[in-house]
Design a protein around this motif. Structure first.
Motif, PDB file in Angstrom:
ATOM      1  N   VAL A  34      -3.990 -49.373  64.517  1.00  0.00           N
ATOM      2  CA  VAL A  34      -3.071 -48.568  63.709  1.00  0.00           C
ATOM      3  C   VAL A  34      -3.465 -48.734  62.251  1.00  0.00           C
ATOM      4  CG1 VAL A  34      -0.671 -48.137  63.063  1.00  0.00           C
ATOM      5  CG2 VAL A  34      -1.207 -48.975  65.369  1.00  0.00           C
ATOM      6  N   LEU A  35      -3.703 -47.633  61.566  1.00  0.00           N
ATOM      7  CA  LEU A  35      -3.996 -47.661  60.125  1.00  0.00           C
ATOM      8  C   LEU A  35      -2.766 -47.174  59.369  1.00  0.00           C
ATOM      9  CD1 LEU A  35      -5.974 -47.944  57.701  1.00  0.00           C
ATOM     10  CD2 LEU A  35      -6.552 -45.523  58.053  1.00  0.00           C
ATOM     11  N   ILE A  36      -2.267 -47.999  58.465  1.00  0.00           N
ATOM     12  CA  ILE A  36      -1.153 -47.616  57.597  1.00  0.00           C
ATOM     13  C   ILE A  36      -1.717 -47.397  56.198  1.00  0.00           C
ATOM     14  CG2 ILE A  36       1.068 -48.308  56.617  1.00  0.00           C
ATOM     15  CD1 ILE A  36       1.530 -50.021  59.095  1.00  0.00           C
ATOM     16  N   GLU A  37      -1.688 -46.163  55.761  1.00  0.00           N
ATOM     17  CA  GLU A  37      -2.320 -45.771  54.497  1.00  0.00           C
ATOM     18  C   GLU A  37      -1.659 -44.489  54.002  1.00  0.00           C
ATOM     19  OE1 GLU A  37      -4.148 -44.626  51.322  1.00  0.00           O
ATOM     20  OE2 GLU A  37      -4.683 -46.601  52.128  1.00  0.00           O
ATOM     21  N   PRO A  38      -1.129 -44.481  52.772  1.00  0.00           N
ATOM     22  CA  PRO A  38      -0.432 -43.280  52.294  1.00  0.00           C
ATOM     23  C   PRO A  38      -1.314 -42.044  52.144  1.00  0.00           C
ATOM     24  CG  PRO A  38      -0.603 -44.940  50.554  1.00  0.00           C
ATOM     25  CD  PRO A  38      -1.024 -45.607  51.824  1.00  0.00           C
ATOM     26  N   LYS A  39      -2.595 -42.233  51.844  1.00  0.00           N
ATOM     27  CA  LYS A  39      -3.486 -41.090  51.663  1.00  0.00           C
ATOM     28  C   LYS A  39      -4.039 -40.627  53.002  1.00  0.00           C
ATOM     29  CE  LYS A  39      -6.254 -43.140  48.761  1.00  0.00           C
ATOM     30  NZ  LYS A  39      -7.313 -43.417  47.764  1.00  0.00           N
ATOM     31  N   ASP A  40      -4.283 -39.337  53.115  1.00  0.00           N
ATOM     32  CA  ASP A  40      -4.858 -38.829  54.367  1.00  0.00           C
ATOM     33  C   ASP A  40      -6.385 -38.839  54.336  1.00  0.00           C
ATOM     34  OD1 ASP A  40      -5.603 -36.633  52.814  1.00  0.00           O
ATOM     35  OD2 ASP A  40      -4.518 -35.146  54.009  1.00  0.00           O
ATOM     36  N   TYR A  41      -6.966 -39.532  53.398  1.00  0.00           N
ATOM     37  CA  TYR A  41      -8.422 -39.542  53.232  1.00  0.00           C
ATOM     38  C   TYR A  41      -8.899 -40.899  52.733  1.00  0.00           C
ATOM     39  CZ  TYR A  41      -7.142 -38.939  48.323  1.00  0.00           C
ATOM     40  OH  TYR A  41      -6.585 -39.113  47.063  1.00  0.00           O
ATOM     41  N   LEU A  42     -10.144 -41.199  53.055  1.00  0.00           N
ATOM     42  CA  LEU A  42     -10.877 -42.311  52.463  1.00  0.00           C
ATOM     43  C   LEU A  42     -11.589 -41.777  51.231  1.00  0.00           C
ATOM     44  CD1 LEU A  42     -12.507 -45.044  52.339  1.00  0.00           C
ATOM     45  CD2 LEU A  42     -14.104 -43.995  53.955  1.00  0.00           C
ATOM     46  N   GLU A  43     -11.428 -42.439  50.104  1.00  0.00           N
ATOM     47  CA  GLU A  43     -12.202 -42.083  48.913  1.00  0.00           C
ATOM     48  C   GLU A  43     -13.257 -43.159  48.696  1.00  0.00           C
ATOM     49  OE1 GLU A  43     -11.833 -41.024  44.157  1.00  0.00           O
ATOM     50  OE2 GLU A  43     -10.038 -40.996  45.416  1.00  0.00           O
ATOM     51  N   ILE A  44     -14.511 -42.772  48.819  1.00  0.00           N
ATOM     52  CA  ILE A  44     -15.590 -43.717  48.524  1.00  0.00           C
ATOM     53  C   ILE A  44     -15.584 -43.924  47.015  1.00  0.00           C
ATOM     54  CG2 ILE A  44     -18.047 -44.208  48.734  1.00  0.00           C
ATOM     55  CD1 ILE A  44     -18.154 -42.172  51.031  1.00  0.00           C
ATOM     56  N   PRO A  45     -15.199 -45.088  46.538  1.00  0.00           N
ATOM     57  CA  PRO A  45     -14.905 -45.249  45.114  1.00  0.00           C
ATOM     58  C   PRO A  45     -16.102 -45.069  44.192  1.00  0.00           C
ATOM     59  CG  PRO A  45     -14.890 -47.374  46.232  1.00  0.00           C
ATOM     60  CD  PRO A  45     -14.979 -46.339  47.295  1.00  0.00           C
ATOM     61  N   TYR A  46     -17.304 -45.300  44.702  1.00  0.00           N
ATOM     62  CA  TYR A  46     -18.493 -45.199  43.855  1.00  0.00           C
ATOM     63  C   TYR A  46     -18.718 -43.779  43.349  1.00  0.00           C
ATOM     64  CZ  TYR A  46     -19.063 -48.459  47.801  1.00  0.00           C
ATOM     65  OH  TYR A  46     -18.836 -49.331  48.829  1.00  0.00           O
ATOM     66  N   GLY A  47     -18.105 -42.792  43.992  1.00  0.00           N
ATOM     67  CA  GLY A  47     -18.352 -41.397  43.611  1.00  0.00           C
ATOM     68  C   GLY A  47     -17.306 -40.808  42.693  1.00  0.00           C
ATOM     69  N   GLU A  48     -16.264 -41.579  42.353  1.00  0.00           N
ATOM     70  CA  GLU A  48     -15.146 -41.023  41.592  1.00  0.00           C
ATOM     71  C   GLU A  48     -15.577 -40.459  40.243  1.00  0.00           C
ATOM     72  OE1 GLU A  48     -10.944 -42.425  39.499  1.00  0.00           O
ATOM     73  OE2 GLU A  48     -12.141 -43.871  40.644  1.00  0.00           O
ATOM     74  N   LEU A  49     -16.395 -41.184  39.519  1.00  0.00           N
ATOM     75  CA  LEU A  49     -16.696 -40.786  38.144  1.00  0.00           C
ATOM     76  C   LEU A  49     -17.658 -39.606  38.084  1.00  0.00           C
ATOM     77  CD1 LEU A  49     -16.843 -44.428  36.880  1.00  0.00           C
ATOM     78  CD2 LEU A  49     -14.935 -42.833  36.778  1.00  0.00           C
ATOM     79  N   ARG A  50     -18.623 -39.568  39.004  1.00  0.00           N
ATOM     80  CA  ARG A  50     -19.500 -38.396  39.033  1.00  0.00           C
ATOM     81  C   ARG A  50     -18.722 -37.152  39.432  1.00  0.00           C
ATOM     82  NH1 ARG A  50     -25.279 -39.334  40.937  1.00  0.00           N
ATOM     83  NH2 ARG A  50     -25.035 -40.515  38.993  1.00  0.00           N
ATOM     84  N   SER A  51     -17.700 -37.326  40.243  1.00  0.00           N
ATOM     85  CA  SER A  51     -16.901 -36.176  40.673  1.00  0.00           C
ATOM     86  C   SER A  51     -16.149 -35.535  39.508  1.00  0.00           C
ATOM     87  CB  SER A  51     -15.909 -36.604  41.758  1.00  0.00           C
ATOM     88  OG  SER A  51     -16.600 -37.038  42.915  1.00  0.00           O
ATOM     89  N   LYS A  52     -15.962 -36.269  38.432  1.00  0.00           N
ATOM     90  CA  LYS A  52     -15.294 -35.702  37.258  1.00  0.00           C
ATOM     91  C   LYS A  52     -16.211 -34.753  36.486  1.00  0.00           C
ATOM     92  CE  LYS A  52     -12.184 -39.649  36.520  1.00  0.00           C
ATOM     93  NZ  LYS A  52     -10.909 -38.970  36.796  1.00  0.00           N
ATOM     94  N   VAL A  53     -17.515 -34.984  36.567  1.00  0.00           N
ATOM     95  CA  VAL A  53     -18.459 -34.090  35.893  1.00  0.00           C
ATOM     96  C   VAL A  53     -19.086 -33.101  36.869  1.00  0.00           C
ATOM     97  CG1 VAL A  53     -18.967 -35.757  34.067  1.00  0.00           C
ATOM     98  CG2 VAL A  53     -20.416 -35.693  36.107  1.00  0.00           C
ATOM     99  N   GLU A  54     -18.996 -33.409  38.162  1.00  0.00           N
ATOM    100  CA  GLU A  54     -19.543 -32.542  39.201  1.00  0.00           C
ATOM    101  C   GLU A  54     -18.543 -32.498  40.361  1.00  0.00           C
ATOM    102  OE1 GLU A  54     -23.212 -32.496  42.388  1.00  0.00           O
ATOM    103  OE2 GLU A  54     -23.461 -33.698  40.576  1.00  0.00           O
TER     104      GLU A  54
END
Length: 360
Positions: A34-54
């Protein structure tokens, strides 16, 4: 040979970041997970900042939990407490466990819906696109990598980075800090050290910000990139409260079990393991925990459990745009093409996707 029957043991994983995702993925064919997690997605954290420019980059870094957890019960809510037998949730529910894995990392304010998170990246990008000058607050890995991404993709924009410390990237050594500083300065990023800035709504609307020395900075927009609180507040009144250290981290033993418990494990940034907090190390925690739970389910002796040794000399990689980076390795520190080749081009996104069974 037939596959062994799936155990009836219930493993509850709280937290769907990198550590929690890999534990759940590794155990889904062995136990009732059982996974208890409020978000319906996994966010690979290494990509967060590039996603702001792309923003299109986020299509690969935001992964619906149902895409890789095909035999896991997913409860999209937040855990609010635990007892020695069950996890309590914010919707008033509870889930009984035989084994519990706590992987709640840092407090995360991101939206709970993947499509909404994609829209947030588009809005951040529009904010960058429409601004001539940008203020980045915080000189840790998030602030440095964001400033680098903006400087790389938008070289005509004025970027100012304000950091309260005496050097950038204080989680690594001075050599790596200096190489990152030199790279940013070479890209005409204005780096202000030993300074703080408290952003008020009036300042944000006027575009004028006052730093601690009294100097005023003009910027069309700002991004706050300071550290987040450890995500252990929900445990402060639980039976594990004595297992929290003075920084709010869970104290774990060599098997990554929370001290004082035989069936509760912890992984990732929430642990007190004395090493830098990096995603690949959280993934290593997950593999040890998954192995140990399998052994315990199968009735193995305590002496057979896998142990985790803190990696005090673990490599640290900081990307500086697509073609630059800084790597602190056990024997030397290097910047330029090598760390860029290792991390910066794809930020390990393809690697993580393949490891959870998806196309790179």
């Amino acid at each position: 040979m037939a596959e062994p029957a799936k155990s009836s043991a219930v493993v509850v994983v709280v937290g769907g970041g990198v550590a929690g995702a890999f534990v759940a993925k590794s155990l889904q064919s062995h136990a009732q997970v059982v996974l208890i997690e409020p978000k319906d997605y996994l966010e690979i954290p290494y990509g967060e900042l590039r996603s702001k420019v792309e923003p299109l980059f986020a299509e690969r870094t935001l992964i619906k939990h149902t895409d890789y957890l095909t035999d896991v019960r997913i409860i999209n809510t937040r855990a609010t407490g635990i007892t020695e037998k069950e996890v309590l949730t914010e919707d008033g529910g509870s889930v009984t466990y035989d084994y519990l894995v706590i992987a709640t990392g840092h407090v995360d304010s991101a939206t709970r819906i993947r499509d909404e998170r994609l829209e947030e990246f588009k809005q951040d990008n529009q904010k960058i696109e429409s601004s001539r000058s940008i203020l980045v607050i915080g000189g840790g890995p998030v602030g440095v990598e964001l400033a680098a991404e903006i400087a790389t993709d938008y070289p005509g924009k004025k970027v100012t980075l304000v950091h309260k410390g005496s050097r950038l990237l204080e989680f690594v050594g001075p050599k790596a800090s200096k190489k990152a500083l030199d790279w940013l300065v070479s890209k005409k990023v204005d780096v202000l050290l030993n300074e703080t800035v408290e952003v008020t709504s009036l300042e944000a609307s006027s575009g004028t910000y006052t730093i601690s020395s009294g100097e005023k900075i003009t910027a069309d927009c700002h991004f706050v990139c300071v550290g987040k609180r450890i995500g252990s507040g929900w445990l402060s009144h639980s039976f594990l409260k004595e297992s929290l250290d003075d920084k709010g981290r869970l104290q774990v033993d060599k098997n990554l079990r929370v001290r004082g418990s035989q069936i509760v494990f912890a992984a990732g940034d929430i642990t007190d393991v004395p090493e830098i907090k990096q995603g690949y190390l959280a993934q290593a925690h997950a593999m040890v925990i998954a192995k140990n739970i399998k052994l315990l389910i199968n009735g193995s002796a305590e002496s057979k459990l896998a142990t985790y040794t803190a990696n005090s000399s673990a490599p640290a990689l900081v990307s500086l745009g697509r073609k630059g980076g800084v790597a602190q390795l056990p024997c030397f520190t290097v910047s330029g093409w090598l760390p860029a080749f290792i991390k910066s081009r794809d930020l390990f996104i393809g690697k993580v996707r393949k490891e959870i069974g998806l196309k790179a």
